[in-house]
Design a protein around this motif. Structure first.
Motif, PDB file in Angstrom:
ATOM      1  N   GLN A   3      13.925  26.209  39.858  1.00 39.08           N
ATOM      2  CA  GLN A   3      14.698  26.112  38.616  1.00 39.08           C
ATOM      3  C   GLN A   3      14.050  25.098  37.693  1.00 39.08           C
ATOM      4  N   GLY A   4      13.871  25.474  36.445  1.00 35.97           N
ATOM      5  CA  GLY A   4      13.375  24.556  35.435  1.00 35.97           C
ATOM      6  C   GLY A   4      14.530  24.003  34.616  1.00 35.97           C
ATOM      7  N   PHE A   5      14.324  22.855  33.983  1.00 36.71           N
ATOM      8  CA  PHE A   5      15.356  22.252  33.134  1.00 36.71           C
ATOM      9  C   PHE A   5      14.679  21.434  32.047  1.00 36.71           C
ATOM     10  N   LEU A   6      15.347  21.343  30.887  1.00 38.69           N
ATOM     11  CA  LEU A   6      14.781  20.650  29.735  1.00 38.69           C
ATOM     12  C   LEU A   6      15.897  19.958  28.969  1.00 38.69           C
ATOM     13  N   GLN A   7      15.639  18.747  28.550  1.00 35.83           N
ATOM     14  CA  GLN A   7      16.632  17.980  27.802  1.00 35.83           C
ATOM     15  C   GLN A   7      16.925  18.649  26.470  1.00 35.83           C
ATOM     16  N   ASP A   8      18.203  18.730  26.151  1.00 33.21           N
ATOM     17  CA  ASP A   8      18.637  19.184  24.839  1.00 33.21           C
ATOM     18  C   ASP A   8      19.659  18.167  24.340  1.00 33.21           C
ATOM     19  N   ARG A   9      20.612  18.574  23.572  1.00 31.19           N
ATOM     20  CA  ARG A   9      21.569  17.594  23.024  1.00 31.19           C
ATOM     21  C   ARG A   9      22.589  17.113  24.044  1.00 31.19           C
ATOM     22  N   TYR A  10      22.647  17.742  25.213  1.00 31.67           N
ATOM     23  CA  TYR A  10      23.591  17.335  26.257  1.00 31.67           C
ATOM     24  C   TYR A  10      22.978  16.246  27.138  1.00 31.67           C
ATOM     25  N   PRO A  11      23.772  15.288  27.622  1.00 30.32           N
ATOM     26  CA  PRO A  11      23.227  14.180  28.409  1.00 30.32           C
ATOM     27  C   PRO A  11      22.856  14.552  29.842  1.00 30.32           C
ATOM     28  N   SER A  12      23.311  15.738  30.314  1.00 32.69           N
ATOM     29  CA  SER A  12      22.993  16.115  31.695  1.00 32.69           C
ATOM     30  C   SER A  12      23.121  17.626  31.884  1.00 32.69           C
ATOM     31  N   HIS A  13      22.566  18.091  32.987  1.00 30.07           N
ATOM     32  CA  HIS A  13      22.685  19.482  33.420  1.00 30.07           C
ATOM     33  C   HIS A  13      23.057  19.477  34.901  1.00 30.07           C
ATOM     34  N   THR A  14      23.659  20.557  35.351  1.00 30.10           N
ATOM     35  CA  THR A  14      24.007  20.699  36.760  1.00 30.10           C
ATOM     36  C   THR A  14      23.291  21.913  37.323  1.00 30.10           C
ATOM     37  N   ILE A  15      22.678  21.731  38.500  1.00 25.21           N
ATOM     38  CA  ILE A  15      21.995  22.818  39.196  1.00 25.21           C
ATOM     39  C   ILE A  15      22.602  22.926  40.582  1.00 25.21           C
ATOM     40  N   ARG A  16      22.987  24.133  40.970  1.00 32.92           N
ATOM     41  CA  ARG A  16      23.535  24.375  42.308  1.00 32.92           C
ATOM     42  C   ARG A  16      22.434  24.917  43.202  1.00 32.92           C
ATOM     43  N   THR A  17      22.303  24.300  44.375  1.00 33.49           N
ATOM     44  CA  THR A  17      21.369  24.797  45.380  1.00 33.49           C
ATOM     45  C   THR A  17      22.209  25.366  46.529  1.00 33.49           C
ATOM     46  N   LYS A  19      23.087  24.002  49.271  1.00 33.70           N
ATOM     47  CA  LYS A  19      23.948  23.019  49.926  1.00 33.70           C
ATOM     48  C   LYS A  19      24.432  21.893  49.007  1.00 33.70           C
ATOM     49  N   TYR A  20      23.772  21.702  47.865  1.00 33.69           N
ATOM     50  CA  TYR A  20      24.063  20.557  47.004  1.00 33.69           C
ATOM     51  C   TYR A  20      24.265  20.968  45.552  1.00 33.69           C
ATOM     52  N   CYS A  21      24.960  20.100  44.841  1.00 34.82           N
ATOM     53  CA  CYS A  21      25.033  20.158  43.393  1.00 34.82           C
ATOM     54  C   CYS A  21      24.131  19.030  42.890  1.00 34.82           C
ATOM     55  N   LEU A  22      23.152  19.348  42.068  1.00 34.96           N
ATOM     56  CA  LEU A  22      22.233  18.349  41.530  1.00 34.96           C
ATOM     57  C   LEU A  22      22.638  18.049  40.097  1.00 34.96           C
ATOM     58  N   LYS A  23      22.886  16.788  39.814  1.00 33.08           N
ATOM     59  CA  LYS A  23      23.176  16.369  38.441  1.00 33.08           C
ATOM     60  C   LYS A  23      21.901  15.782  37.865  1.00 33.08           C
ATOM     61  N   ILE A  24      21.351  16.458  36.875  1.00 34.03           N
ATOM     62  CA  ILE A  24      20.142  16.002  36.187  1.00 34.03           C
ATOM     63  C   ILE A  24      20.596  15.274  34.930  1.00 34.03           C
ATOM     64  N   SER A  25      20.303  13.971  34.824  1.00 40.91           N
ATOM     65  CA  SER A  25      20.702  13.154  33.673  1.00 40.91           C
ATOM     66  C   SER A  25      19.471  12.716  32.904  1.00 40.91           C
ATOM     67  N   TYR A  26      19.626  12.614  31.585  1.00 41.33           N
ATOM     68  CA  TYR A  26      18.524  12.253  30.699  1.00 41.33           C
ATOM     69  C   TYR A  26      18.847  10.963  29.948  1.00 41.33           C
ATOM     70  N   PRO A  27      17.816  10.291  29.425  1.00 38.29           N
ATOM     71  CA  PRO A  27      18.090   9.141  28.549  1.00 38.29           C
ATOM     72  C   PRO A  27      18.757   9.647  27.272  1.00 38.29           C
ATOM     73  N   PRO A  28      19.417   8.772  26.511  1.00 39.40           N
ATOM     74  CA  PRO A  28      20.092   9.223  25.287  1.00 39.40           C
ATOM     75  C   PRO A  28      19.151  10.007  24.376  1.00 39.40           C
TER      76      PRO A  28
END
Length: 114
Positions: A3-17, A19-28
């Protein structure tokens, strides 16, 4: 899972694997940012992941109700030589997040849920 992910106007994204939920957080986010955050995650097994990218943090939360937290077994920084993983350094595993700075890097992460 890849899975790829890229920062946009939201401070974080969630990816489900599996067994886990991954919270990807970005700087402001700022329109004047030189480098936005982003990367890729590869689920090698249900407890092992490879991340590549920059400018983001990752937190793991178990999906199962029978587990309430996740802990790191190992966090390694390195690179691939052909198909072989070459570790350049081992990071402290007592961190609560896996952190990627504004410099591109690859990290191999092993976790367990309890």
């Amino acid at each position: 899972m890849i899975q790829g992910f890229l920062q946009d106007r939201y401070p974080s994204h969630t990816i489900r694997t599996s067994k886990y939920c991954l919270k990807i957080s970005y700087p402001p986010f700022s329109e004047n940012m030189d480098i936005s955050g982003g990367g890729i995650v590869i689920e090698v097994s249900e407890d092992e992941f490879i991340f590549a990218g920059l400018n983001f943090d990752v937190q793991f939360t178990p999906l199962s109700d029978s587990h309430y937290a996740a802990e790191f077994i190992a966090i390694e920084e390195g690179e691939f030589d052909q198909e072989s993983w070459v570790r350049s350094r081992r990071l402290k595993r007592d961190e609560l997040v896996v952190r990627f700075n504004p410099i591109y890097s690859i990290k191999k992460v092993k976790v367990f849920a309890y």
